[in-house]
Design a protein around this motif. Structure first.
Motif, mmCIF file in Angstrom:
data_model
loop_
_atom_site.group_PDB
_atom_site.id
_atom_site.type_symbol
_atom_site.label_atom_id
_atom_site.label_comp_id
_atom_site.label_asym_id
_atom_site.label_seq_id
_atom_site.Cartn_x
_atom_site.Cartn_y
_atom_site.Cartn_z
ATOM 1 N N GLU A 1 -49.539 -43.105 52.962
ATOM 2 C CA GLU A 1 -48.258 -43.168 53.663
ATOM 3 C C GLU A 1 -47.286 -42.181 53.030
ATOM 4 N N LEU A 2 -46.533 -41.506 53.878
ATOM 5 C CA LEU A 2 -45.472 -40.641 53.391
ATOM 6 C C LEU A 2 -44.191 -41.002 54.126
ATOM 7 N N THR A 3 -43.067 -40.609 53.563
ATOM 8 C CA THR A 3 -41.765 -40.917 54.153
ATOM 9 C C THR A 3 -41.064 -39.620 54.536
ATOM 10 N N VAL A 4 -40.556 -39.587 55.759
ATOM 11 C CA VAL A 4 -39.723 -38.480 56.224
ATOM 12 C C VAL A 4 -38.313 -39.036 56.314
ATOM 13 N N ARG A 5 -37.343 -38.374 55.636
ATOM 14 C CA ARG A 5 -35.962 -38.873 55.569
ATOM 15 C C ARG A 5 -34.999 -37.848 56.160
ATOM 16 N N PHE A 6 -34.121 -38.351 57.045
ATOM 17 C CA PHE A 6 -33.071 -37.537 57.658
ATOM 18 C C PHE A 6 -31.726 -37.994 57.113
ATOM 19 N N THR A 7 -30.986 -37.066 56.508
ATOM 20 C CA THR A 7 -29.658 -37.331 55.962
ATOM 21 C C THR A 7 -28.699 -36.293 56.554
ATOM 22 N N PRO A 8 -28.035 -36.611 57.674
ATOM 23 C CA PRO A 8 -27.180 -35.609 58.311
ATOM 24 C C PRO A 8 -25.961 -35.257 57.457
ATOM 25 N N THR A 9 -25.554 -34.001 57.548
ATOM 26 C CA THR A 9 -24.387 -33.516 56.805
ATOM 27 C C THR A 9 -23.175 -33.333 57.702
ATOM 28 N N GLY A 10 -23.308 -33.667 58.967
ATOM 29 C CA GLY A 10 -22.203 -33.536 59.911
ATOM 30 C C GLY A 10 -22.712 -33.718 61.325
ATOM 31 N N ASN A 11 -21.858 -33.376 62.299
ATOM 32 C CA ASN A 11 -22.255 -33.443 63.702
ATOM 33 C C ASN A 11 -23.257 -32.347 63.999
ATOM 34 N N GLY A 12 -24.215 -32.641 64.841
ATOM 35 C CA GLY A 12 -25.129 -31.593 65.260
ATOM 36 C C GLY A 12 -26.534 -32.107 65.510
ATOM 37 N N GLU A 13 -27.324 -31.214 66.076
ATOM 38 C CA GLU A 13 -28.727 -31.515 66.337
ATOM 39 C C GLU A 13 -29.592 -30.610 65.482
ATOM 40 N N TRP A 14 -30.664 -31.161 64.953
ATOM 41 C CA TRP A 14 -31.604 -30.410 64.136
ATOM 42 C C TRP A 14 -33.000 -30.655 64.672
ATOM 43 N N SER A 15 -33.895 -29.728 64.369
ATOM 44 C CA SER A 15 -35.310 -29.934 64.680
ATOM 45 C C SER A 15 -36.136 -29.270 63.591
ATOM 46 N N ASN A 16 -37.348 -29.750 63.426
ATOM 47 C CA ASN A 16 -38.258 -29.208 62.433
ATOM 48 C C ASN A 16 -39.656 -29.630 62.855
ATOM 49 N N THR A 17 -40.626 -29.346 62.025
ATOM 50 C CA THR A 17 -42.009 -29.713 62.311
ATOM 51 C C THR A 17 -42.674 -30.174 61.027
ATOM 52 N N LEU A 18 -43.341 -31.326 61.071
ATOM 53 C CA LEU A 18 -44.156 -31.796 59.961
ATOM 54 C C LEU A 18 -45.537 -31.180 60.143
ATOM 55 N N VAL A 19 -46.024 -30.485 59.113
ATOM 56 C CA VAL A 19 -47.298 -29.769 59.190
ATOM 57 C C VAL A 19 -48.288 -30.419 58.225
ATOM 58 N N ILE A 20 -49.437 -30.856 58.756
ATOM 59 C CA ILE A 20 -50.479 -31.500 57.949
ATOM 60 C C ILE A 20 -51.736 -30.649 58.036
ATOM 61 N N THR A 21 -52.124 -30.047 56.912
ATOM 62 C CA THR A 21 -53.308 -29.194 56.848
ATOM 63 C C THR A 21 -54.447 -30.000 56.246
#
Length: 166
Positions: free
Chosen positions: A102-122
């Motif tokens: 198990e792993l944990t992905v944590r989002f901690t926003p620094t202000g208003n806005g939308e973000w996106s990213n990708t978790l990559v598992i090799t």
């Protein structure tokens, strides 16, 4: 001359049959990567945090499991883009048959806005890395580093070089 051709054709047919059986057995004995997370966070399409208030955080537990018939080597777990608002704590691991990590992905926003990213598992179970999209929205003003309570203090008139206690 005719018989060698028949024997050659028969030999090729046997070779193809054996090759197919070997290939099928190899596929049956391979590791099988399975990645899951809570449906409330968008499973299986993306890790979707939704809206998170600035100054707080939200976490998603991502479970990696081996549903195959041989050990699974997870070489690397990373975010596609470096981020100040998103972290993950995944590490390379070898999972035995039916084992999970198990792993944990944590989002901690620094202000208003939308973000996106990708978790990559090799890993060694798939030809290419598994890429899981991540979407996030922050709501609220940035949190200051310094707080004062009360925000101001009135000392009245004070003479230079004198002490006043409030």
């Amino acid at each position: 001359m005719f018989r060698p051709t028949v024997l050659t054709a028969a030999a090729v047919a046997v070779a193809l049959l054996v090759s197919g059986c070997i290939d099928q057995n190899l596929r049956r004995n391979r590791p099988d990567l399975v990645v899951t997370w809570a449906e409330a966070y968008g499973y299986p399409d993306a890790i979707a945090f939704g809206t998170v208030s600035t100054g707080t955080f939200d976490e998603v537990a991502v479970v990696i499991s081996n549903a195959g018939k041989s050990p699974l080597d997870v070489y690397d777990i990373t975010l596609a883009d470096e981020s100040e608002v998103l972290t993950e704590d995944g590490e390379a691991v070898i999972l035995e048959v039916d084992e999970i990590s198990e792993l944990t992905v944590r989002f901690t926003p620094t202000g208003n806005g939308e973000w996106s990213n990708t978790l990559v598992i090799t890993n060694d179970a798939t030809e290419e890395a598994i890429e899981i999209p991540i979407t996030m929205t922050g709501d609220g003003d940035p949190v200051p580093d310094i707080y004062a309570d009360p925000p101001a203090v009135d000392f009245g008139q004070v003479q230079i070089f004198s002490d006043v206690v409030q």
